[in-house]
Design a protein around this motif. Structure first.
Motif, PDB file in Angstrom:
ATOM      1  N   MET A 154       0.825  -1.213   0.000  1.00 61.23           N
ATOM      2  CA  MET A 154       0.000   0.000   0.000  1.00 61.23           C
ATOM      3  C   MET A 154       0.860   1.265   0.000  1.00 61.23           C
ATOM      4  N   LEU A 155       1.961   1.249   0.719  1.00 70.21           N
ATOM      5  CA  LEU A 155       2.848   2.412   0.737  1.00 70.21           C
ATOM      6  C   LEU A 155       3.442   2.648  -0.654  1.00 70.21           C
ATOM      7  N   ALA A 156       3.864   1.573  -1.314  1.00 71.57           N
ATOM      8  CA  ALA A 156       4.423   1.702  -2.661  1.00 71.57           C
ATOM      9  C   ALA A 156       3.360   2.227  -3.632  1.00 71.57           C
ATOM     10  N   THR A 157       2.141   1.722  -3.503  1.00 69.87           N
ATOM     11  CA  THR A 157       1.054   2.183  -4.370  1.00 69.87           C
ATOM     12  C   THR A 157       0.795   3.671  -4.149  1.00 69.87           C
ATOM     13  N   ALA A 158       0.820   4.099  -2.886  1.00 76.48           N
ATOM     14  CA  ALA A 158       0.598   5.517  -2.570  1.00 76.48           C
ATOM     15  C   ALA A 158       1.723   6.388  -3.127  1.00 76.48           C
ATOM     16  N   LEU A 159       2.955   5.894  -3.090  1.00 81.22           N
ATOM     17  CA  LEU A 159       4.078   6.667  -3.629  1.00 81.22           C
ATOM     18  C   LEU A 159       4.037   6.738  -5.152  1.00 81.22           C
ATOM     19  N   LEU A 160       3.550   5.691  -5.791  1.00 87.87           N
ATOM     20  CA  LEU A 160       3.506   5.666  -7.256  1.00 87.87           C
ATOM     21  C   LEU A 160       2.345   6.469  -7.833  1.00 87.87           C
ATOM     22  N   ALA A 161       1.267   6.606  -7.087  1.00 84.55           N
ATOM     23  CA  ALA A 161       0.069   7.272  -7.610  1.00 84.55           C
ATOM     24  C   ALA A 161       0.352   8.676  -8.151  1.00 84.55           C
ATOM     25  N   PRO A 162       1.130   9.517  -7.443  1.00 84.58           N
ATOM     26  CA  PRO A 162       1.373  10.867  -7.988  1.00 84.58           C
ATOM     27  C   PRO A 162       2.207  10.877  -9.276  1.00 84.58           C
ATOM     28  N   LEU A 163       2.796   9.744  -9.627  1.00 82.84           N
ATOM     29  CA  LEU A 163       3.639   9.672 -10.823  1.00 82.84           C
ATOM     30  C   LEU A 163       2.861   9.195 -12.045  1.00 82.84           C
ATOM     31  N   GLU A 164       1.601   8.837 -11.855  1.00 85.82           N
ATOM     32  CA  GLU A 164       0.792   8.347 -12.959  1.00 85.82           C
ATOM     33  C   GLU A 164       0.304   9.495 -13.828  1.00 85.82           C
ATOM     34  N   MET A 165       0.076   9.213 -15.090  1.00 79.97           N
ATOM     35  CA  MET A 165      -0.216  10.241 -16.081  1.00 79.97           C
ATOM     36  C   MET A 165      -1.479  11.026 -15.773  1.00 79.97           C
ATOM     37  N   VAL A 166      -2.498  10.383 -15.244  1.00 78.64           N
ATOM     38  CA  VAL A 166      -3.742  11.102 -14.964  1.00 78.64           C
ATOM     39  C   VAL A 166      -3.501  12.219 -13.940  1.00 78.64           C
ATOM     40  N   VAL A 167      -2.650  11.953 -12.953  1.00 74.55           N
ATOM     41  CA  VAL A 167      -2.317  12.961 -11.942  1.00 74.55           C
ATOM     42  C   VAL A 167      -1.383  14.008 -12.541  1.00 74.55           C
ATOM     43  N   LEU A 168      -0.363  13.566 -13.255  1.00 71.79           N
ATOM     44  CA  LEU A 168       0.596  14.496 -13.855  1.00 71.79           C
ATOM     45  C   LEU A 168      -0.070  15.422 -14.866  1.00 71.79           C
ATOM     46  N   ASP A 169      -0.993  14.883 -15.640  1.00 74.94           N
ATOM     47  CA  ASP A 169      -1.695  15.706 -16.621  1.00 74.94           C
ATOM     48  C   ASP A 169      -2.445  16.848 -15.923  1.00 74.94           C
ATOM     49  N   GLN A 170      -3.120  16.520 -14.855  1.00 78.25           N
ATOM     50  CA  GLN A 170      -3.850  17.546 -14.104  1.00 78.25           C
ATOM     51  C   GLN A 170      -2.888  18.604 -13.548  1.00 78.25           C
ATOM     52  N   GLN A 171      -1.796  18.140 -12.942  1.00 78.17           N
ATOM     53  CA  GLN A 171      -0.863  19.079 -12.317  1.00 78.17           C
ATOM     54  C   GLN A 171      -0.124  19.939 -13.330  1.00 78.17           C
ATOM     55  N   VAL A 172       0.385  19.317 -14.378  1.00 81.13           N
ATOM     56  CA  VAL A 172       1.220  20.028 -15.347  1.00 81.13           C
ATOM     57  C   VAL A 172       0.377  20.859 -16.313  1.00 81.13           C
ATOM     58  N   ASN A 173      -0.653  20.272 -16.875  1.00 80.77           N
ATOM     59  CA  ASN A 173      -1.403  20.951 -17.933  1.00 80.77           C
ATOM     60  C   ASN A 173      -2.569  21.803 -17.432  1.00 80.77           C
ATOM     61  N   ALA A 174      -3.250  21.358 -16.390  1.00 78.60           N
ATOM     62  CA  ALA A 174      -4.400  22.130 -15.899  1.00 78.60           C
ATOM     63  C   ALA A 174      -3.996  23.144 -14.829  1.00 78.60           C
ATOM     64  N   GLU A 175      -3.117  22.706 -13.910  1.00 74.44           N
ATOM     65  CA  GLU A 175      -2.739  23.582 -12.798  1.00 74.44           C
ATOM     66  C   GLU A 175      -1.408  24.305 -13.027  1.00 74.44           C
ATOM     67  N   HIS A 176      -0.707  23.959 -14.090  1.00 75.11           N
ATOM     68  CA  HIS A 176       0.565  24.594 -14.471  1.00 75.11           C
ATOM     69  C   HIS A 176       1.604  24.546 -13.351  1.00 75.11           C
TER      70      HIS A 176
END
Length: 196
Positions: A154-176
């Motif tokens: 579960m800890l590994a899954t939690a650490l990997l989640a912010p690196l997934e494209m759906v999260v990165l797309d929101q952070q980089v493209n929507a929130e700049h």
């Protein structure tokens, strides 16, 4: 002693001509992705570039999404090789915390580099189960090396989640949000998990 007949649960061996075609198709698709961009790659252009018929392409990959998923898995395999045997800090030879931080930065940047390919493969989670399992297993291994206790899966899954494209797309493209801030935030998350 070699098997005279294939076992029931074994996949049929790939014919030599089919293996050559698969390699030619994947090499052609990768070339086209690199030179023309994912959006310009069609089944027609790949078939022409690989020198195979469209029927061969569709029998092997069914559709463009299937082909793009196969190309994505090829790049994933190359990335995994750099994690397993590349130079430190991503590869072996660096302290576990340094490796874990390098892993996160590399995964983040690899996902962003392949964002269009990930989207063309059908959905943000289009990577094979084996690829996702590899990333989770590697993070669990490094957490274990760091003496982290608790549910490492579960800890590994939690650490990997912010690196997934759906999260990165929101952070980089929507929130700049800048890559530097995302990396710093991920480093902070890792250190908090390790310290706990």
């Amino acid at each position: 002693m070699p098997h005279l007949l294939p076992l029931a649960d074994e996949p049929a061996p790939e014919r030599a001509d089919a293996a050559r075609n698969r390699e030619a198709i994947l090499a052609a698709a990768l070339r086209l992705v690199r030179t023309q961009g994912v959006g310009c790659v069609t089944m027609d252009t790949v078939a022409a570039e690989a020198g195979v018929g469209k029927g061969t392409l569709f029998r092997r990959f069914e559709n463009r999404e299937g082909l793009m998923a196969a190309v994505l898995n090829e790049s994933e395999t190359a990335w995994q090789a750099s994690v397993i045997s590349g130079p430190p800090p991503l590869g072996p030879g660096a302290p576990p915390l340094e490796r874990l931080l390098a892993f996160g930065h590399s995964r983040l940047r690899t996902n962003l580099t392949h964002a269009e390919l990930i989207a063309a493969a059908g959905h943000p989670g289009a990577r094979s189960a084996a690829a996702l399992s590899f990333a989770n297993m590697h993070v669990r291994y490094l957490l274990g090396e760091l003496g982290v206790h608790g549910d490492l899966l579960m800890l590994a899954t939690a650490l990997l989640a912010p690196l997934e494209m759906v999260v990165l797309d929101q952070q980089v493209n929507a929130e700049h949000i800048t890559l530097e801030r995302i990396e710093a935030g991920w480093d902070d998350l890792v250190r908090r998990v390790v310290r706990a």
